[in-house]
Motif scaffolding. Structure first.
Motif, PDB file in Angstrom:
ATOM      1  N   ASP A 711       0.816  -1.213   0.000  1.00 13.04           N
ATOM      2  CA  ASP A 711       0.000   0.000   0.000  1.00 13.04           C
ATOM      3  C   ASP A 711       0.848   1.261   0.000  1.00 13.04           C
ATOM      4  N   TRP A 712       2.013   1.204   0.626  1.00  9.60           N
ATOM      5  CA  TRP A 712       2.913   2.364   0.641  1.00  9.60           C
ATOM      6  C   TRP A 712       3.306   2.733  -0.782  1.00  9.60           C
ATOM      7  N   TYR A 734      -6.171  10.426  -6.712  1.00 15.74           N
ATOM      8  CA  TYR A 734      -6.086  10.973  -5.349  1.00 15.74           C
ATOM      9  C   TYR A 734      -6.865  10.100  -4.367  1.00 15.74           C
ATOM     10  N   ALA A 735      -8.072   9.702  -4.765  1.00 16.18           N
ATOM     11  CA  ALA A 735      -8.888   8.863  -3.880  1.00 16.18           C
ATOM     12  C   ALA A 735      -8.204   7.525  -3.614  1.00 16.18           C
ATOM     13  N   ASP A 739      -6.945   6.104   0.015  1.00 18.39           N
ATOM     14  CA  ASP A 739      -7.401   4.779   0.452  1.00 18.39           C
ATOM     15  C   ASP A 739      -6.212   3.880   0.780  1.00 18.39           C
ATOM     16  N   ARG A 740      -5.245   3.839  -0.125  1.00 22.92           N
ATOM     17  CA  ARG A 740      -4.085   2.946   0.067  1.00 22.92           C
ATOM     18  C   ARG A 740      -3.257   3.365   1.286  1.00 22.92           C
ATOM     19  N   LEU A 741      -2.921   4.630   1.374  1.00 19.66           N
ATOM     20  CA  LEU A 741      -2.091   5.086   2.500  1.00 19.66           C
ATOM     21  C   LEU A 741      -2.867   5.057   3.805  1.00 19.66           C
ATOM     22  N   ARG A 752       0.018  14.320   3.995  1.00 20.48           N
ATOM     23  CA  ARG A 752       0.499  15.028   2.803  1.00 20.48           C
ATOM     24  C   ARG A 752      -0.422  14.781   1.615  1.00 20.48           C
ATOM     25  N   THR A 753      -0.924  13.548   1.505  1.00 20.92           N
ATOM     26  CA  THR A 753      -1.816  13.219   0.392  1.00 20.92           C
ATOM     27  C   THR A 753      -3.135  13.959   0.520  1.00 20.92           C
TER      28      THR A 753
END
Length: 877
Positions: A711-712, A734-735, A739-741, A752-753
């Protein structure tokens, strides 16, 4: 210079205090903890009140119990607690004369204690002959004792020398002594003819002063000189041992009278020379045969059981030539000494063992062992001298190759720059046909050294060259180990790319983290294992590998590896947004560096500067760190200063500056680290309008994350893609990134995201959606103390019409990181003793810190502390 007289004055003013006084002895430099034992022995009755681990540390250190060498930090805390207990009823004053001659282990512990005297009624005063470049006593308040001015020097010399002095002689003596009061007084006693008549002007200074003492010693009766020689040969000053040994060579107490009348020595319960140079002069005045005789006498007077180490040391000093039996005993004693943490003593014993060995092969082996011990002890000059000796007597190619290896490791330890990779690569190649297993380990050393040298490495020994050579080195016969996979994977990462390297590195990391890898391998490879996990973008394994490294280094008292492991641990804590914990770890890291004398930039400190977002304070410090890294030839240090500089500017919205710094960090190939700089470069380049630069960086990021489903990696890749996209594609990316982070513990990257997503949404006039992400980003940045990024998020929120108050200094800023940590532990119900044991301070110092905390928070008890908000934290007690 009169430092001993100044200590006498301190002692005379300490009438209401308990005074402990010792003097360093040059001949005892190689005996670990000898000075510490002399200072602490009268206080050991109070050790029973200390926590059991601290009691055990003292027992093992002073030979009262068996066991592995205690953690040096625990030992320091034990001595601090011992002093605090001794001072409970009466203030304690410890006077340490000739600190330049304390053994290294004692200096480390006493320096550790001295820097932590806050709430205790304890005073330590060190007197040292010359300004000390040693870092072991660094950070203590210092008073340089200069010479008397000309008028006072003339007055002293005139008062001490009855008669009419020759004015010319007086002028020259005052000038040559530079106002040294001790030299002036000695000249007044022994140089009267010179001063009164001006017929001769002897050289003065330390050497001249010793010569004068030696003349006075030689003027004594023969039996008295031998008694002084015997006393000088024993570094302990034990009067009982002196008389026992003296009886063995036919000397009695009456022989001391002439020396005492000459005010050269005092013999009571202990032996005290008038000045350290008197001891040196007494020893120098003896012939070689006389010195051997007194060492034999001392060895005979010592108990071979309880005092075996000192007995063997005296026997070695008495040896007239090679003695294989004594050499073997020295080597055996050295092993025991080293197991208790006395590396410097072991080095000296091994060196003497090698000198007494007749067999050339065994002698070379012991010389190599002594060289390695000196290297571990940080004595690089002695290491190189021993390697030269070993080279002269090496009997086979393997020994010659090991000499090359130790030279490379010495260069790496001493300079940590561009020379080390080349030397270690040469050693690894030479070892390939001699010892395959050792060759593979040496390639790992060379890879790590090349990584540290980075872009400053020589072309023929840079990371690419080392990686190519390592890939061509076959595994040693037998079972393939986790270290083999680690070397193959790291080399493949550079030569073949991430896709080819990741399966091998995954097997290596799994082998280290999940299997029972020997502790020695962990300490040797721990940082590289963490780097391998980082290259896999596997945060959990990165943290697990580093946690194991820290745990083993702490448990074994391996402080040099611990300093490196804590450096990594702080970066991990910062990436998960736990700035408070990173600061706490910084306190421990600084403690370890003080104890070991390690001088190395802390990457955690650099990133903390970036987080805080104060450019006026941070930029000069970052520039200085970069300058120091370049001077050391440490390319990795330059990388981290560039990364931190880029983050600082990103938080402040200085995108062109951020792009320049991130571009430097992303130049070349530093394996796992280069990839980490690319998302910063992409954001900064997009924001500053350098779209082609950002697009090229995105292609490179894709190559570094190829095949990774972590996910990183996927989160950062999606965020970077979104920055270069528009419309629905950008929204989806972006979404996906959020979600992943959001599935990871990478709180900083998630914030930051949300920030860049919120900025994009606001520019698309989707203010409601923007507020949600920007508010979460602002709250996270504020919580973790990332003020620059928090201010950037606040400005964006204001632009959406949201009312948000600017962050101001509050209670969090009033407490220091140490006070925050102690307050939080106390709030969780930990006792002062428990807190002190964990933070390497005494319980009394904890009490002192808590009194400051209560005052700052406006409370008066632990009970009130339970209901006080100290610092927002998502960690439990």
């Amino acid at each position: 210079m009169g430092k001993t007289t100044l200590l006498d004055h301190v002692e005379s003013q300490a009438a209401r205090c308990r005074v402990a006084r010792i003097t360093g002895v040059e001949s005892e430099l190689d005996l670990p903890f000898a000075a510490l034992h002399q200072l602490c022995a009268p206080m050991l009755a109070s050790a029973g009140t200390l926590p059991p681990p601290q009691q055990h540390a003292l027992d093992v250190t002073f030979g009262h119990a068996g066991g592995a060498a205690p953690d040096r930090l625990v030992l320091g805390l034990a001595v601090l607690g011992l002093f605090a207990e001794a001072a409970a009823e009466q203030p304690l004053v410890c006077l340490i004369d000739d600190a330049q001659w304390l053994d290294t282990a004692s200096r480390q512990v006493l320096g550790f204690v001295a820097r932590r005297l806050l709430g205790e009624s304890v005073l330590l005063v060190f007197a040292i002959r010359e300004p000390n470049p040693d870092t072991l006593l660094a950070g203590l308040p210092a008073l340089a004792v200069g010479g008397l001015d000309d008028a006072d020097a003339r007055a002293l010399l005139t008062a001490a020398t009855p008669g009419l002095l020759d004015a010319r002689v007086l002028d020259r003596i005052v000038a040559e002594t530079r106002g040294n009061p001790l030299a002036l007084l000695e000249l007044s006693r022994s140089g009267r003819a010179e001063l009164l008549g001006g017929f001769a002007l002897p050289a003065v200074g330390a050497d001249a002063l010793q010569d004068r003492y030696e003349q006075r010693v030689r003027a004594l009766p023969g039996p008295t000189r031998r008694l002084l020689l015997l006393a000088a040969a024993d570094p302990t000053g034990d009067a009982t041992l002196l008389w026992r040994a003296a009886q063995g060579i036919g000397l009695g107490p009456q022989m001391a009278a002439p020396a005492q009348e000459a005010q050269l020595v005092e013999i009571g319960r202990s032996v005290r020379f008038r000045h350290p140079l008197v001891r040196t002069a007494a020893y120098t005045a003896g012939s070689v045969e006389e010195r051997r005789a007194v060492h034999h006498a001392l060895a005979a007077a010592l108990d071979g059981g309880n005092d075996r180490q000192r007995r063997v040391w005296h026997l070695a000093a008495a040896a007239a030539g090679p003695d294989d039996g004594l050499a073997a005993e020295l080597a055996d004693v050295a092993r025991g000494v080293e197991s208790r943490g006395g590396i410097a003593a072991a080095a000296a014993l091994l060196r003497r063992s090698a000198e007494l060995t007749t067999d050339p092969r065994l002698g070379a082996e012991r010389t190599l062992s002594a060289a390695r011990a000196h290297l571990d002890a940080g004595d690089f000059a002695s290491t190189l001298g021993l390697l030269a000796r070993a080279e002269a007597c090496a009997v086979d190619e393997l020994q010659v190759a090991r000499i090359d290896l130790l030279r490379g490791l010495t260069d790496r330890a001493a300079h940590s720059g561009r020379e080390a990779p080349a030397a270690l690569l040469r050693a690894a190649r030479r070892l390939q046909s001699l010892d395959g297993r050792l060759a593979r380990h040496t390639f790992l050393d060379a890879w790590g050294a090349a990584l540290v040298a980075g872009g400053l490495a020589f072309l023929e020994s840079d990371l690419a060259a080392v990686s190519v050579a390592a890939r061509e080195a076959p595994p040693a016969p037998g079972e393939t180990t986790a270290a083999d996979h680690l070397l193959d994977g790291l080399a493949a990462l550079i030569t073949e790319g991430a896709a080819a390297a990741h399966p091998i590195l995954r097997e290596a990391v799994t082998g280290f983290v999940d299997d029972d890898v020997p502790r020695a391998q962990w300490l040797h490879c721990g940082v590289l294992v963490a780097n391998a996990a980082l290259s896999l973008w596997d945060y959990d394994r990165w943290e697990a590998a580093n946690a194991r490294h820290v745990e083993l280094a702490r448990a074994g008292g391996a402080l040099a590896p611990l300093a490196n492991a804590l450096n990594v641990r702080r970066v991990i804590a910062l990436w998960r947004g736990d700035v408070a914990h990173a600061r706490e770890l910084g306190t421990e890291e600084a403690t370890v560096k003080q104890v070991t004398g390690t001088r190395r930039a802390s990457y955690g400190d650099l990133f903390l500067l970036a987080y805080q977002g104060h450019a006026e304070e941070a930029l000069p410090l970052l520039a200085k760190a970069a300058e120091e890294a370049a001077a050391r030839g440490e390319g990795l240090g330059l990388y981290f200063t560039d990364r931190a500089t880029a983050l600082l500017h990103l938080g402040l919205g200085h995108y062109a500056e951020a792009a320049a710094a991130a571009g430097r960090a992303a130049t070349g190939d530093l394996g796992p680290f280069t990839a980490q700089a690319l998302p910063d470069l992409i954001e900064a380049a997009v924001r500053s309008g350098a779209i082609p630069v950002a697009e090229a960086a995105l292609v490179r990021l894709g190559a570094y994350t190829a095949g990774s489903d972590q996910d990183w990696a996927t989160g950062l890749r999606a965020r970077s893609r979104a920055l270069l996209s528009s419309g629905e594609e950008a929204d989806r990316s972006y979404a996906e990134a959020v979600d992943r982070l959001g599935r990871t513990r990478l709180t900083f990257e998630l914030a930051r995201t949300r920030l860049v997503y919120g900025e994009w949404l606001r520019r698309g006039r989707r203010r409601s959606d923007a507020r949600r992400h920007l508010k979460q980003a602002f709250e996270e940045f504020t919580r973790m103390g990332a003020d620059g990024f928090a201010e950037r998020a606040r400005h964006e929120l204001l632009a959406t019409g949201e009312k948000v108050r600017k962050r101001t200094a509050d209670t969090v800023g009033e407490l220091t990181p140490q006070e925050e940590h102690i307050a939080r532990m106390a709030k969780c119900g930990r006792t002062n003793a428990e807190i002190g044991a964990e933070l390497y301070i005494s319980a009394r110092t904890v009490e002192w810190h808590l009194s400051r905390v209560f005052g700052k928070l406006g409370i008066s008890s632990r009970k009130e502390l339970r209901h006080t908000l100290i610092h927002p934290s998502n960690r439990t007690c």
